[in-house]
Design a protein around this motif. Sequence first.
Motif, mmCIF file in Angstrom:
data_model
loop_
_atom_site.group_PDB
_atom_site.id
_atom_site.type_symbol
_atom_site.label_atom_id
_atom_site.label_comp_id
_atom_site.label_asym_id
_atom_site.label_seq_id
_atom_site.Cartn_x
_atom_site.Cartn_y
_atom_site.Cartn_z
ATOM 1 N N SER A 4 -19.887 15.117 -16.823
ATOM 2 C CA SER A 4 -19.580 16.040 -15.720
ATOM 3 C C SER A 4 -19.905 15.562 -14.442
ATOM 4 O O SER A 4 -20.491 14.685 -14.288
ATOM 5 C CB SER A 4 -20.344 17.363 -16.125
ATOM 6 O OG SER A 4 -21.323 17.310 -15.487
ATOM 7 N N GLY A 5 -19.036 16.302 -13.448
ATOM 8 C CA GLY A 5 -19.352 16.143 -12.143
ATOM 9 C C GLY A 5 -20.790 16.212 -11.722
ATOM 10 O O GLY A 5 -21.481 15.370 -10.857
ATOM 11 N N ALA A 6 -21.422 17.503 -11.850
ATOM 12 C CA ALA A 6 -22.923 17.674 -11.578
ATOM 13 C C ALA A 6 -23.637 16.437 -12.373
ATOM 14 O O ALA A 6 -24.479 15.995 -11.767
ATOM 15 C CB ALA A 6 -23.249 19.023 -12.303
ATOM 16 N N ILE A 25 -15.279 13.108 -7.074
ATOM 17 C CA ILE A 25 -14.988 13.906 -8.349
ATOM 18 C C ILE A 25 -13.784 14.719 -8.118
ATOM 19 O O ILE A 25 -13.083 14.722 -9.144
ATOM 20 C CB ILE A 25 -16.366 14.851 -8.504
ATOM 21 C CG1 ILE A 25 -17.518 13.822 -9.042
ATOM 22 C CG2 ILE A 25 -15.996 15.831 -9.586
ATOM 23 C CD1 ILE A 25 -18.814 14.602 -9.080
ATOM 24 N N GLN A 26 -13.486 15.224 -6.826
ATOM 25 C CA GLN A 26 -12.205 16.039 -6.801
ATOM 26 C C GLN A 26 -11.031 15.093 -6.091
ATOM 27 O O GLN A 26 -9.740 15.236 -6.587
ATOM 28 C CB GLN A 26 -12.603 17.078 -6.095
ATOM 29 C CG GLN A 26 -11.280 18.146 -5.995
ATOM 30 C CD GLN A 26 -11.656 19.579 -5.557
ATOM 31 O OE1 GLN A 26 -11.006 20.099 -4.864
ATOM 32 N NE2 GLN A 26 -12.813 20.138 -5.803
ATOM 33 N N LYS A 85 -14.147 15.037 -13.599
ATOM 34 C CA LYS A 85 -12.889 15.972 -13.558
ATOM 35 C C LYS A 85 -11.698 15.331 -14.308
ATOM 36 O O LYS A 85 -11.545 15.233 -15.561
ATOM 37 C CB LYS A 85 -12.364 16.335 -12.234
ATOM 38 C CG LYS A 85 -13.634 17.330 -11.444
ATOM 39 C CD LYS A 85 -12.823 17.883 -10.416
ATOM 40 C CE LYS A 85 -13.668 19.317 -9.452
ATOM 41 N NZ LYS A 85 -13.394 20.348 -10.089
ATOM 42 N N GLU A 103 -14.095 22.212 -2.423
ATOM 43 C CA GLU A 103 -14.284 23.480 -2.644
ATOM 44 C C GLU A 103 -14.561 24.207 -1.318
ATOM 45 O O GLU A 103 -14.296 25.494 -1.375
ATOM 46 C CB GLU A 103 -15.769 23.586 -3.493
ATOM 47 C CG GLU A 103 -15.778 23.014 -4.735
ATOM 48 C CD GLU A 103 -14.866 23.961 -5.789
ATOM 49 O OE1 GLU A 103 -14.226 23.403 -6.369
ATOM 50 O OE2 GLU A 103 -15.012 24.984 -5.740
ATOM 51 N N HIS A 137 -21.290 19.752 -4.635
ATOM 52 C CA HIS A 137 -21.697 18.465 -5.519
ATOM 53 C C HIS A 137 -22.015 19.033 -6.922
ATOM 54 O O HIS A 137 -22.593 18.313 -7.750
ATOM 55 C CB HIS A 137 -23.085 17.713 -5.009
ATOM 56 C CG HIS A 137 -22.493 17.247 -3.664
ATOM 57 N ND1 HIS A 137 -21.407 16.165 -3.398
ATOM 58 C CD2 HIS A 137 -23.021 17.421 -2.405
ATOM 59 C CE1 HIS A 137 -21.423 15.997 -2.433
ATOM 60 N NE2 HIS A 137 -22.320 16.426 -1.590
ATOM 61 N N GLY A 138 -22.088 20.334 -7.360
ATOM 62 C CA GLY A 138 -22.263 20.663 -8.658
ATOM 63 C C GLY A 138 -23.450 21.846 -8.923
ATOM 64 O O GLY A 138 -24.001 22.084 -7.931
ATOM 65 N N GLU A 185 -18.491 13.938 0.280
ATOM 66 C CA GLU A 185 -17.216 13.872 -0.063
ATOM 67 C C GLU A 185 -16.081 13.542 0.837
ATOM 68 O O GLU A 185 -16.314 14.012 1.955
ATOM 69 C CB GLU A 185 -16.695 15.444 -0.594
ATOM 70 C CG GLU A 185 -17.458 16.067 -1.521
ATOM 71 C CD GLU A 185 -17.385 17.833 -1.253
ATOM 72 O OE1 GLU A 185 -16.451 18.303 -1.930
ATOM 73 O OE2 GLU A 185 -18.187 18.227 -0.829
HETATM 74 C C1 LIG Z 1 -16.606 17.361 -5.097
HETATM 75 C C2 LIG Z 1 -17.298 17.771 -6.380
HETATM 76 N N1 LIG Z 1 -18.471 17.444 -6.865
HETATM 77 C C3 LIG Z 1 -18.904 17.702 -7.849
HETATM 78 C C4 LIG Z 1 -18.483 18.980 -8.723
HETATM 79 C C5 LIG Z 1 -19.085 19.249 -9.912
HETATM 80 O O1 LIG Z 1 -18.294 19.062 -10.774
HETATM 81 P P1 LIG Z 1 -18.557 19.781 -12.669
HETATM 82 O O2 LIG Z 1 -18.135 20.929 -12.486
HETATM 83 O O3 LIG Z 1 -17.881 18.867 -13.377
HETATM 84 O O4 LIG Z 1 -19.884 19.710 -12.720
HETATM 85 C C6 LIG Z 1 -17.140 19.527 -8.173
HETATM 86 C C7 LIG Z 1 -16.586 20.513 -8.994
HETATM 87 O O5 LIG Z 1 -15.673 21.168 -8.343
HETATM 88 C C8 LIG Z 1 -16.588 18.831 -6.938
HETATM 89 O O6 LIG Z 1 -15.455 19.425 -6.613
#
Ligand SMILES: Cc1ncc(COP(=O)(O)O)c(C=O)c1O
Length: 384
Positions: free
Chosen positions: A90-92, A210-211, A237, A180, A123-124, A175
């Motif tokens: 996952s992103g987090a 991630i986005q 993602k 978000e 960032h999660g 980012e």
């Molecule tokens: C820039 C960014 N980083 C991290 C995340 C977290 O990703 P995840 O929901 O897969 O943990 C997101 C989720 O929206 C994001 O947009």
Amino acid sequence: MNTYSRHPIVLVGGEGCWVRDIDGKKYLDFITGIAVTNLGHSHPAVVKAIEDQARSLIHVSNLFHIVPQVELAEILVKNSFADKVFFCNSGAEANEGAIKLARKWGTANGGRYKIVSALGSFHGRTLGALSATGQKKYQKGFKPLAGGFKFVPYGKIEPLRSALDDEKVCAVILEPIQGENGVVIPSDDYLPKVREICTQKNVLLILDEIQVGLGRTGRLFAYEHYGIEPDIMTLAKALGGGIPAGAVLARDEVALYLTPGSHGSTLGGNLLAMHSGCAVLETILGDGLLDNADLMGKYFLQKLRTLADKYKLIREIRGKGLILGIELRSKDIGKGIIKKCLEKGVLLNLTEEKIIRILPPLIVTREEIDFAVEKLDESFQAVS
Ligand SMILES: Cc1ncc(COP(=O)(O)O)c(C=O)c1O
């Protein structure tokens, strides 16, 4: 548990840019699972990869070598600044990995551990990634968070330069576009200046793509727009085409600080996700989807600007490739517009209560954009 406020529809099927609910009604999906289904729904290459892989082997753990993991790492390395990849889910989890890698590097390079992040960032939700997130509303009630994080305004150079005077800083995490936070796009010279300061101070630059990574902005990675390279990059993602996947990418001289046993993930880099990920990357690169994202993004932006000329309710239109935002003047109408669009068959997302975030699949066509703009127009008309 009750962690999401959901739209009142049940989705059961999808193809291309469209999804279908349980009653057979069709919707143009410009949320794409929050920037996940970049190839649209049920893309034949992704379906085939998942089917083929499920038939032969789904999971064996990272105690063994597996072919699709090496193949996906090779594609990522060949098409980015990086030499090495760590896979997760996952992103987090990718950002957790990036923070740990930066700390390991910092410990060995002068005993440094602090990480500078931006206000408004996301960032999660895990404790480390949440600690790096510069928005109080997500942190409320979860303290104490992980220590060692400092925040500076996004898009401003001087506060960042001052923050890096602290000799305990090992990394900056940013980012390239804050998604978000409402599609906040910094000026073109921001990231090049950040890169310059990080290099001067011998501080790692972590870019959270991630986005916005994997083609969304019209380049495979958003950093390519700015003629710079990060030291560490995180992806998730869209990476697995809808199968959970995340990745931390780094150059050799940084990556070498993670050694066997220092970090890991049972399901990370799983066969199914990796095979699907190869199909995603091969399709983005092989089917001209970067050019399409660039072209359609420009078309969409121009169309949205005509809406902004028509409705005073719109404060600003912004976008880069296929991440676009309509900022409204008031928080009162956002939910109403989203609801109207849903009724008219277009799925859109609201961030910060007043920014309509638009994330179409990279395969989107002019006709589909026209349809969405028509429905937005009708919705604004109804609300005004
Ligand atoms: C820039 C960014 N980083 C991290 C995340 C977290 O990703 P995840 O929901 O897969 O943990 C997101 C989720 O929206 C994001 O947009």
